[in-house]
Design an enzyme around this catalytic site. Structure first.
Site, PDB file in Angstrom:
ATOM      1  N   HIS A  58       0.832  -1.300   0.115  1.00  0.00           N
ATOM      2  CA  HIS A  58       0.038   0.079  -0.084  1.00  0.00           C
ATOM      3  C   HIS A  58       0.932   1.137   0.161  1.00  0.00           C
ATOM      4  O   HIS A  58       0.630   2.248  -0.821  1.00  0.00           O
ATOM      5  CB  HIS A  58      -0.877   0.041   1.225  1.00  0.00           C
ATOM      6  CG  HIS A  58      -1.918   1.154   1.243  1.00  0.00           C
ATOM      7  ND1 HIS A  58      -3.034   0.991   1.174  1.00  0.00           N
ATOM      8  CD2 HIS A  58      -1.193   2.412   1.654  1.00  0.00           C
ATOM      9  CE1 HIS A  58      -3.611   2.266   1.480  1.00  0.00           C
ATOM     10  NE2 HIS A  58      -2.432   3.254   1.835  1.00  0.00           N
ATOM     11  N   GLU A  59       1.629   1.263   0.901  1.00  0.00           N
ATOM     12  CA  GLU A  59       2.826   2.532   1.105  1.00  0.00           C
ATOM     13  C   GLU A  59       3.725   2.307  -0.100  1.00  0.00           C
ATOM     14  O   GLU A  59       3.958   3.752  -0.800  1.00  0.00           O
ATOM     15  CB  GLU A  59       3.615   2.276   2.153  1.00  0.00           C
ATOM     16  CG  GLU A  59       2.620   2.493   3.523  1.00  0.00           C
ATOM     17  CD  GLU A  59       1.843   3.553   3.569  1.00  0.00           C
ATOM     18  OE1 GLU A  59       1.945   4.401   2.992  1.00  0.00           O
ATOM     19  OE2 GLU A  59       0.774   3.311   4.655  1.00  0.00           O
ATOM     20  N   HIS A  62       1.770   4.293  -3.087  1.00  0.00           N
ATOM     21  CA  HIS A  62       1.969   5.643  -3.031  1.00  0.00           C
ATOM     22  C   HIS A  62       3.247   6.422  -3.407  1.00  0.00           C
ATOM     23  O   HIS A  62       3.360   7.092  -4.421  1.00  0.00           O
ATOM     24  CB  HIS A  62       1.640   6.016  -1.340  1.00  0.00           C
ATOM     25  CG  HIS A  62       0.387   6.029  -1.015  1.00  0.00           C
ATOM     26  ND1 HIS A  62      -0.883   6.575  -1.371  1.00  0.00           N
ATOM     27  CD2 HIS A  62      -0.115   5.432   0.212  1.00  0.00           C
ATOM     28  CE1 HIS A  62      -1.930   6.265  -1.003  1.00  0.00           C
ATOM     29  NE2 HIS A  62      -1.567   5.606   0.106  1.00  0.00           N
TER      30      HIS A  62
END
Length: 266
Positions: A58-59, A62
């Protein structure tokens, strides 16, 4: 898009992440085969390790999207190595989500990569950077539920099937919560570039408390019920019934005396 330039060392996958993958693979195998001396522990470790892997991805999503949108500093910060120890707020992105997972079986959204927004030009790019993380949760949910909606469960052991169902539930809850247009969450980051300067100035002081506000609302029985009804509807649409969701959570909490119907196979 801006050409992304990073050193090879800044993109090398961290041993920490590789270790998490190894734990996921070994405990997943132990859950599938029933090899573990304490199968409940194997289910717990498999789901927890896979959940942390999804948080790292997820990170990373980004950061990778920000890199290709103009913020070339993410590499030097270690965000492209998938190492959770490099996150700006490892407590918020790893520790608290795992605590909430153990306590309540809900996918807590985190937020730990610092993007230098001033380096990114164009509202669409800003929105895409914010959307990239929860879209990873959506993809992860699709992968976890693939055996269910593809009707490919023949030969899949019951315990592993329940573990996948619970992991999918976590991904769906994380995606929904992340996409809420609440300050401090990714959903607000998607719409923020399109808001007026005055609105953004008024909302900015509330950003640190957005997640707390959401969880306070979830304590209201009617809202909590509506939220989990939505989660259930999505999972049912993907082929996971209420039994799979419930038993997955029960097997995960191996330290409790759960429903005998969901007991981990000996």
């Amino acid at each position: 898009m801006t050409t992304a330039t990073t050193r090879r060392s800044e993109r090398r996958i961290s041993p920490v992440f590789l270790g998490l993958l190894a734990v996921t693979a070994v405990t997943g195998w132990a859950t599938w085969t029933g090899f573990a001396h304490q199968p409940g522990v194997a289910v717990f470790l498999f789901v927890t390790a896979a959940w942390i892997v999804s948080l790292c991805l997820h990170e990373y999503a980004h950061a990778r999207t920000a890199l290709h949108s103009g913020d070339i500093t993410v590499g030097a910060k270690g965000y492209l190595t998938l190492n959770p120890l490099k996150y700006t707020h490892a407590l918020l992105s790893i520790v608290l989500p795992v605590v909430f997972l153990i306590m309540g079986g809900i996918g807590l959204p985190g937020g730990a990569v610092f993007i230098e927004r001033g380096r990114i030009r164009g509202r669409w790019r800003h929105s895409l950077v914010s959307a990239a993380g929860p879209l990873t949760n959506v993809l992860f949910a699709a992968v976890c539920t693939a055996p269910f909606w593809l009707d490919a469960l023949d030969g899949v052991p019951r315990d592993f099937r329940y573990a996948l169902a619970f992991l999918a539930l976590l991904q769906v809850t994380a995606a929904i919560l992340n996409f809420l247009p609440v300050p401090g969450l990714d959903g607000y980051g998607v719409i923020e570039p399109w808001l007026s300067y005055g609105v953004k100035r008024q909302v900015e002081p509330f950003a640190p408390f957005g997640l707390l506000f959401v969880f306070a609302l979830l304590w209201i029985p009617s809202l909590n019920g509506a939220f989990f009804d939505l989660v259930d509807a999505i999972l049912r649409g993907l082929g996971i019934d209420a039994v799979g969701q419930y038993c997955g959570h029960e097997l995960y909490r191996f330290w409790r005396d759960g429903n005998p119907y969901c007991a981990v196979s000996p």
